[in-house]
Design a protein around this motif. Structure first.
Motif, PDB file in Angstrom:
ATOM      1  N   VAL A   1       0.841  -1.189   0.000  1.00  0.00           N
ATOM      2  CA  VAL A   1       0.000   0.000   0.000  1.00  0.00           C
ATOM      3  C   VAL A   1       0.881   1.246   0.000  1.00  0.00           C
ATOM      4  O   VAL A   1       1.708   1.436   0.897  1.00  0.00           O
ATOM      5  CB  VAL A   1      -0.935   0.026   1.231  1.00  0.00           C
ATOM      6  CG1 VAL A   1      -1.763   1.308   1.240  1.00  0.00           C
ATOM      7  CG2 VAL A   1      -1.844  -1.191   1.243  1.00  0.00           C
ATOM      8  N   HIS A  38     -13.664   6.358  -1.849  1.00  0.00           N
ATOM      9  CA  HIS A  38     -12.582   5.878  -1.000  1.00  0.00           C
ATOM     10  C   HIS A  38     -11.724   4.906  -1.819  1.00  0.00           C
ATOM     11  O   HIS A  38     -12.246   4.009  -2.486  1.00  0.00           O
ATOM     12  CB  HIS A  38     -13.193   5.170   0.216  1.00  0.00           C
ATOM     13  CG  HIS A  38     -12.210   4.538   1.145  1.00  0.00           C
ATOM     14  ND1 HIS A  38     -11.041   5.135   1.530  1.00  0.00           N
ATOM     15  CD2 HIS A  38     -12.251   3.328   1.789  1.00  0.00           C
ATOM     16  CE1 HIS A  38     -10.396   4.357   2.369  1.00  0.00           C
ATOM     17  NE2 HIS A  38     -11.108   3.257   2.539  1.00  0.00           N
ATOM     18  N   PHE A  79     -11.519  -3.777  -1.520  1.00  0.00           N
ATOM     19  CA  PHE A  79     -10.977  -2.889  -2.537  1.00  0.00           C
ATOM     20  C   PHE A  79     -10.824  -3.677  -3.831  1.00  0.00           C
ATOM     21  O   PHE A  79     -10.369  -4.828  -3.814  1.00  0.00           O
ATOM     22  CB  PHE A  79      -9.594  -2.357  -2.114  1.00  0.00           C
ATOM     23  CG  PHE A  79      -9.621  -1.334  -1.021  1.00  0.00           C
ATOM     24  CD1 PHE A  79      -9.905  -0.003  -1.304  1.00  0.00           C
ATOM     25  CD2 PHE A  79      -9.337  -1.686   0.293  1.00  0.00           C
ATOM     26  CE1 PHE A  79      -9.916   0.950  -0.300  1.00  0.00           C
ATOM     27  CE2 PHE A  79      -9.332  -0.741   1.304  1.00  0.00           C
ATOM     28  CZ  PHE A  79      -9.626   0.586   1.005  1.00  0.00           C
ATOM     29  N   ARG A 126      -7.396   3.165  -2.406  1.00  0.00           N
ATOM     30  CA  ARG A 126      -5.988   3.056  -2.014  1.00  0.00           C
ATOM     31  C   ARG A 126      -5.154   2.814  -3.269  1.00  0.00           C
ATOM     32  O   ARG A 126      -5.630   2.253  -4.253  1.00  0.00           O
ATOM     33  CB  ARG A 126      -5.776   1.930  -1.011  1.00  0.00           C
ATOM     34  CG  ARG A 126      -6.023   0.534  -1.559  1.00  0.00           C
ATOM     35  CD  ARG A 126      -5.874  -0.525  -0.481  1.00  0.00           C
ATOM     36  NE  ARG A 126      -5.999  -1.874  -1.022  1.00  0.00           N
ATOM     37  CZ  ARG A 126      -5.983  -2.982  -0.287  1.00  0.00           C
ATOM     38  NH1 ARG A 126      -5.880  -2.899   1.037  1.00  0.00           N
ATOM     39  NH2 ARG A 126      -6.089  -4.179  -0.858  1.00  0.00           N
ATOM     40  N   THR A 127      -3.910   3.272  -3.226  1.00  0.00           N
ATOM     41  CA  THR A 127      -2.985   3.082  -4.335  1.00  0.00           C
ATOM     42  C   THR A 127      -1.923   2.084  -3.905  1.00  0.00           C
ATOM     43  O   THR A 127      -1.286   2.248  -2.862  1.00  0.00           O
ATOM     44  CB  THR A 127      -2.344   4.415  -4.738  1.00  0.00           C
ATOM     45  OG1 THR A 127      -3.372   5.311  -5.174  1.00  0.00           O
ATOM     46  CG2 THR A 127      -1.340   4.219  -5.869  1.00  0.00           C
ATOM     47  N   GLU A 154      -5.937   9.307  -9.856  1.00  0.00           N
ATOM     48  CA  GLU A 154      -6.471   9.421  -8.492  1.00  0.00           C
ATOM     49  C   GLU A 154      -7.436  10.596  -8.383  1.00  0.00           C
ATOM     50  O   GLU A 154      -8.443  10.513  -7.648  1.00  0.00           O
ATOM     51  CB  GLU A 154      -5.326   9.606  -7.497  1.00  0.00           C
ATOM     52  CG  GLU A 154      -4.450   8.385  -7.306  1.00  0.00           C
ATOM     53  CD  GLU A 154      -3.285   8.659  -6.380  1.00  0.00           C
ATOM     54  OE1 GLU A 154      -2.733   7.699  -5.819  1.00  0.00           O
ATOM     55  OE2 GLU A 154      -2.922   9.846  -6.211  1.00  0.00           O
ATOM     56  N   LYS A 210     -14.552   5.115   4.178  1.00  0.00           N
ATOM     57  CA  LYS A 210     -15.681   4.291   3.774  1.00  0.00           C
ATOM     58  C   LYS A 210     -16.982   5.057   4.037  1.00  0.00           C
ATOM     59  O   LYS A 210     -17.026   5.942   4.893  1.00  0.00           O
ATOM     60  CB  LYS A 210     -15.687   2.982   4.567  1.00  0.00           C
ATOM     61  CG  LYS A 210     -14.464   2.105   4.334  1.00  0.00           C
ATOM     62  CD  LYS A 210     -14.517   0.861   5.217  1.00  0.00           C
ATOM     63  CE  LYS A 210     -13.245   0.021   5.044  1.00  0.00           C
ATOM     64  NZ  LYS A 210     -13.254  -1.178   5.922  1.00  0.00           N
ATOM     65  N   ARG A 232      -0.583   4.500  -0.436  1.00  0.00           N
ATOM     66  CA  ARG A 232      -1.378   5.511   0.264  1.00  0.00           C
ATOM     67  C   ARG A 232      -2.847   5.106   0.215  1.00  0.00           C
ATOM     68  O   ARG A 232      -3.278   4.390  -0.679  1.00  0.00           O
ATOM     69  CB  ARG A 232      -1.177   6.902  -0.345  1.00  0.00           C
ATOM     70  CG  ARG A 232      -1.384   6.960  -1.840  1.00  0.00           C
ATOM     71  CD  ARG A 232      -0.943   8.300  -2.420  1.00  0.00           C
ATOM     72  NE  ARG A 232      -0.842   8.232  -3.881  1.00  0.00           N
ATOM     73  CZ  ARG A 232       0.266   7.883  -4.535  1.00  0.00           C
ATOM     74  NH1 ARG A 232       1.361   7.556  -3.857  1.00  0.00           N
ATOM     75  NH2 ARG A 232       0.283   7.854  -5.857  1.00  0.00           N
ATOM     76  N   THR A 233      -3.598   5.616   1.183  1.00  0.00           N
ATOM     77  CA  THR A 233      -5.038   5.381   1.245  1.00  0.00           C
ATOM     78  C   THR A 233      -5.721   6.743   1.343  1.00  0.00           C
ATOM     79  O   THR A 233      -5.328   7.591   2.146  1.00  0.00           O
ATOM     80  CB  THR A 233      -5.411   4.515   2.462  1.00  0.00           C
ATOM     81  OG1 THR A 233      -4.722   3.256   2.359  1.00  0.00           O
ATOM     82  CG2 THR A 233      -6.908   4.256   2.505  1.00  0.00           C
ATOM     83  N   TRP A 259     -12.892   1.315  -3.129  1.00  0.00           N
ATOM     84  CA  TRP A 259     -13.635   0.558  -2.115  1.00  0.00           C
ATOM     85  C   TRP A 259     -15.030   0.246  -2.628  1.00  0.00           C
ATOM     86  O   TRP A 259     -15.761   1.139  -3.067  1.00  0.00           O
ATOM     87  CB  TRP A 259     -13.735   1.340  -0.810  1.00  0.00           C
ATOM     88  CG  TRP A 259     -14.572   0.656   0.227  1.00  0.00           C
ATOM     89  CD1 TRP A 259     -15.822   1.011   0.648  1.00  0.00           C
ATOM     90  CD2 TRP A 259     -14.220  -0.521   0.949  1.00  0.00           C
ATOM     91  NE1 TRP A 259     -16.276   0.134   1.589  1.00  0.00           N
ATOM     92  CE2 TRP A 259     -15.310  -0.827   1.799  1.00  0.00           C
ATOM     93  CE3 TRP A 259     -13.103  -1.350   0.975  1.00  0.00           C
ATOM     94  CZ2 TRP A 259     -15.307  -1.923   2.656  1.00  0.00           C
ATOM     95  CZ3 TRP A 259     -13.095  -2.442   1.831  1.00  0.00           C
ATOM     96  CH2 TRP A 259     -14.182  -2.720   2.663  1.00  0.00           C
TER      97      TRP A 259
END
Length: 427
Positions: free
Chosen positions: A124, A316, A347, A318-319, A307, A131, A126-127, A340
């Motif tokens: 991961v 929501h 995800f 994550r990358t 993004e 939610k 970044r997030t 998400w």
């Protein structure tokens, strides 16, 4: 495609890179093939050189009235003439064998790519976002779409078989709205040039971006030998094939909103319900053509552009930095953006952004010339989804579901929906 000269100078580096990709070492095999190719080329060149010199010697012998020597040289010329077709064929076969072997070798991962076997070893980066905060039960997109009355899988199967979807009314408009929103954002805010390009391409284009020869079974082919594009990466990247560009005009940034066609070979039993894995789907593609010095920074920029689509929609996500065992064939490094999905409580990938170095540039023979350089260099290429429209529609349905079964339209899409702010059940 990798450079055989680099492989000859760095055999251990190649085998180490292949090991990171869970592939067998190949340097010894490739170098043996290259030795055979070089020997065949040298043999043919020696024969051609001897033929040329013998021709001159015949002329000199005739001038000196040395008939015996002239006849001996003529016999040698005849022997060379008889032997050369076989030597030429041996050279062609040796060159073709090495080229084919090189065309099937994946790209070399960058040093900062995490080493791993599969998606479980991705990292991961970044997030972003949170939610949904509502308390009513989550549902999967196909439950929502069918309950609304605007998503039809039975009629799609009647028309085309499995892995197709028919959308009607406001869901069809939502799909169109998402695509137009993405395209407008990338062209007006991110500096990409919109392109309308063919959906069918020749072998050379598929080879240039790395789909051929290794991944033919994942593609659809027409009866006249063309291929349906699996992604607009193919057409956008190949816009510069066989061209020489000026460095000061780089980077070139292209975007296109097109259907994509994939056979989904090997995906039996995976995501069989709904729209997650389709034979045909819309995608907004991003492609950059850069020089060698700019490609890494361009990769970060492209990923941020993708993004931004999800940020603007309030989703929501994550990358992920993909590990060596999960990056694509042509990629040196890849970020996957995973959105998400409350209905799956998971995800799921919605975009993949890759930097390929000069791997595709070499396959396409696309080069650039520096302002103060005589030598030409292969362009660096990047591609990314900005983003997959169908999966984005899924994310909107699941994240903006209301307790009564209706779906709220994200603010950014309302202008594209003609002012509609909510999709309700068909009456």
């Amino acid at each position: 495609m990798l450079d055989i000269k680099w492989i000859r100078d760095n055999p251990e580096a190649l085998d180490e890179a292949l090991k990171k990709r869970s592939a067998e070492p190949l340097s010894a095999t490739l170098l043996a093939m290259d030795d055979k190719r070089r020997a065949a080329i040298q043999t043919l060149q020696d024969m051609q050189s001897r033929r040329n010199s013998a021709s001159k010697e015949i002329g000199a012998a005739m001038a000196q009235k040395n008939t015996e020597l002239a006849e001996k040289l003529k016999a040698e010329m005849a022997s060379l003439k008889d032997a050369m077709p076989a030597a030429e064929q041996e050279e062609r076969e040796a060159v073709a064998a090495l080229d084919d072997a090189l065309s099937r070798i994946p790209n070399i991962p960058l040093d900062d790519v995490p080493v791993g076997k599969d998606e479980h070893d991705n990292v991961v980066a970044r997030t972003i976002g949170q939610k949904p905060g509502w308390n009513h039960p989550a549902k999967e997109h196909f439950e929502i779409g069918e309950a609304l009355g605007y998503m039809d899988f039975e009629r799609a199967a009647k028309l085309s078989g499995a892995r197709f979807t028919v959308l009607t009314g406001p869901l069809a408009r939502l799909e169109r709205a998402l695509g137009q929103f993405m395209l407008d954002m990338h062209t007006t805010e991110h500096g990409y040039t919109e392109v309308s390009s063919p959906l069918m391409v020749r072998d050379e284009a598929m080879f240039g971006t790395g789909q051929l020869p290794k991944f033919a079974e994942e593609l659809f082919r027409t009866t006249d030998g063309r291929w349906l594009i699996p992604t607009a990466e193919v057409t956008l990247t190949n816009l510069v094939s066989a061209e020489t560009l000026e460095q000061e005009k780089l980077p070139l940034r292209f975007t296109a909103l097109t259907p994509s066609f994939r056979s989904e070979a090997g995906s039996a039993g995976r995501d069989t319900r709904g729209m997650l894995r389709q034979h045909q789907f819309w995608k907004c593609e991003l492609v950059s053509i850069t020089d060698a010095e700019s490609s890494i920074a361009e990769h970060e920029r492209m990923t941020e552009c993708a993004e931004n689509v999800l940020k603007r929609l309030g989703l929501h996500f994550r990358t992920m930095t993909l590990c060596t065992g999960d990056i694509g064939f042509s990629a040196r490094k890849t970020y996957d953006i995973e959105v998400w999905l409350p209905g799956q409580d998971a995800f799921r990938e919605i975009s993949s952004c890759s930097v390929c170095g000069d791997f595709q540039g070499r396959r396409m023979n696309a080069r650039y010339r520096g302002k103060d350089e005589k030598a030409l260099r292969f362009v660096h290429t990047l591609n990314g989804s900005g983003v997959a429209v169908g999966r984005c529609l899924i994310a909107v349905l699941e994240n903006y579901l209301n307790e009564d079964g209706s779906v709220t339209i994200p603010d950014a899409l309302v202008p594209y929906m003609g002012g509609i702010t909510r999709i309700e059940r068909a009456s």
